[in-house]
Design an enzyme around this catalytic site. Structure first.
Site, short mmCIF file in Angstrom:
data_model
loop_
_atom_site.label_atom_id
_atom_site.label_comp_id
_atom_site.label_asym_id
_atom_site.label_seq_id
_atom_site.Cartn_x
_atom_site.Cartn_y
_atom_site.Cartn_z
N GLY A 1 0.91 -1.28 0.13
CA GLY A 1 0.10 0.06 -0.04
C GLY A 1 0.66 1.24 -0.23
O GLY A 1 1.99 1.23 0.13
N LYS B 1 -10.99 -0.28 13.65
CA LYS B 1 -9.99 0.36 14.14
C LYS B 1 -10.13 0.50 15.79
O LYS B 1 -8.94 0.22 16.35
CB LYS B 1 -9.63 1.60 13.66
CG LYS B 1 -9.15 1.49 12.27
CD LYS B 1 -7.63 0.88 12.05
CE LYS B 1 -7.24 1.05 10.30
NZ LYS B 1 -5.86 0.32 10.36
N TYR C 1 -15.05 0.93 9.22
CA TYR C 1 -13.55 1.49 9.41
C TYR C 1 -13.27 1.91 10.89
O TYR C 1 -12.31 1.53 11.46
CB TYR C 1 -12.98 2.44 8.57
CG TYR C 1 -11.84 2.84 8.32
CD1 TYR C 1 -10.81 2.05 7.93
CD2 TYR C 1 -11.36 3.99 8.75
CE1 TYR C 1 -9.39 2.43 8.15
CE2 TYR C 1 -9.85 4.58 8.83
CZ TYR C 1 -9.00 3.84 8.29
OH TYR C 1 -7.58 3.82 8.55
#
Length: 331
Positions: free
Chosen positions: A20, A160, A156
């Site tokens: 990434g 997290k 998300y």
């Protein structure tokens, strides 16, 4: 607290999400230090172009795998595990929200189990999004956040947050030496042109002679950290002794409105055609600025690259990519 920022050259670092944007820069930094690197990536959002430069490096190995699957790594000497594996831009993480959530929960758990088995230090790349649409400004690590757990960003944000919980569970019972970096908006070369992040969006649209998309009235703020600064912070957090035992914000405390960023990009790219406005997405944070007092005290870290300089590097990289694409199309 001892700041052990020296090179641990005889070991092996495992970087999940190493293909990434951030992961590839971290891989490059670790290889430059003389470490061996195992890159794990499913290529859901990472790209082969990001790591092609490392293919012939004798210290680099690629494992193509989703971290939600059980991990079996046969390399000896793995003493650092960095978990950067998760789609990080809203268009990508919302495309398959269940997969996004499970990457943070199951994937983090799998990597922590590996860290426990190998006695390796573990660093979780968390996010400023755990603060949600904050009621405290700037955001300190003690602030517990204001997150909509049923909204479109929750896969998300809550993923997290759950990953942080798992890390601290492992740390509290002594199963793994886990450290947590809360990363604020980061930009630089190797960002994907289609990832939907504000810096890449503005640059790509301006280079194409399109209007830059500003959501809402543009008064919402962000803080932009150049990638080399962020990577230095991650490495410092991994190496510091003893374990801080608390999350650490990593980001640039300079605060800019979205409209200010658009004006800066316009000045740097002559083909920019102004802005167009669209409605503000649900749960989009109104303000974002890190308090980095803890990073300064524990790591001796603070960003060095100003926004003006970082944007110049980033625009130059996107310009080169655009020129290369045109050349390929012409051939």
């Amino acid at each position: 607290m001892q700041r052990d920022n020296g090179v641990r050259s005889n070991g092996t670092s495992l970087v999940a999400g190493g293909a990434g944007f951030l992961g590839s820069h971290l891989v490059e930094r670790l290889l430059q230090e003389g470490r061996r690197v195992v890159c794990i990536d499913s290529f859901l959002s990472g790209t082969g172009d990001n790591i092609a430069r490392f293919a012939s490096h004798p210290g680099f190995r690629l494992v193509r795998q989703d971290i939600q699957r059980p991990l079996s790594i046969d390399e000896e000497g793995v003493d650092e595990i960095y978990n950067l594996a998760c789609a990080a831009s809203p268009p990508r993480y919302q495309a398959d929200p269940h997969h996004t959530m499970m990457t943070s929960v199951i994937g983090t758990s799998n990597l922590l189990e590996l860290a426990a088995a190998r006695g390796a230090r573990f660093l979780q790349a968390s996010t400023s999004e755990i603060y949600g649409d904050p009621e405290v400004h700037p955001q300190t690590e003690d602030y517990v956040g204001s997150v909509n757990c049923t909204g479109p960003r929750a896969c998300y944000d809550e993923g997290k947050r759950a990953a942080e919980t798992i890390c601290f569970d492992f740390l509290r019972v002594g199963r793994a030496d886990a450290r947590i970096a809360r990363i604020f908006n980061t930009y630089g070369p190797r960002m994907r042109a289609d990832d939907g992040r504000i810096v890449s969006n503005f640059i790509v649209q301006a280079l194409a002679g399109e209007r830059m998309t500003v959501f809402g009235d543009g008064s919402q703020t962000r803080s932009f950290c150049y990638v080399s600064d962020l990577i230095d912070g991650l490495v410092r957090l991994m190496r510091v002794d003893p374990n801080p035992g608390c999350p650490v914000n990593l980001g640039n405390p300079g605060e800019f409105t979205v409209e200010e960023l658009a004006r800066i990009v316009s000045r740097k790219i002559p083909t920019a055609r102004g802005i167009r406005r669209l409605p503000l997405p649900q749960d989009d944070p109104r303000r974002r600025q890190p308090d980095i007092s803890r990073a300064r005290a524990l790591l001796g870290w603070e960003p060095k690259v100003a926004l003006d300089e970082g944007l110049a590097h980033t625009i130059a990289w996107f310009s080169e990519q655009r020129a290369g694409s045109k050349l390929e199309a012409a051939e």
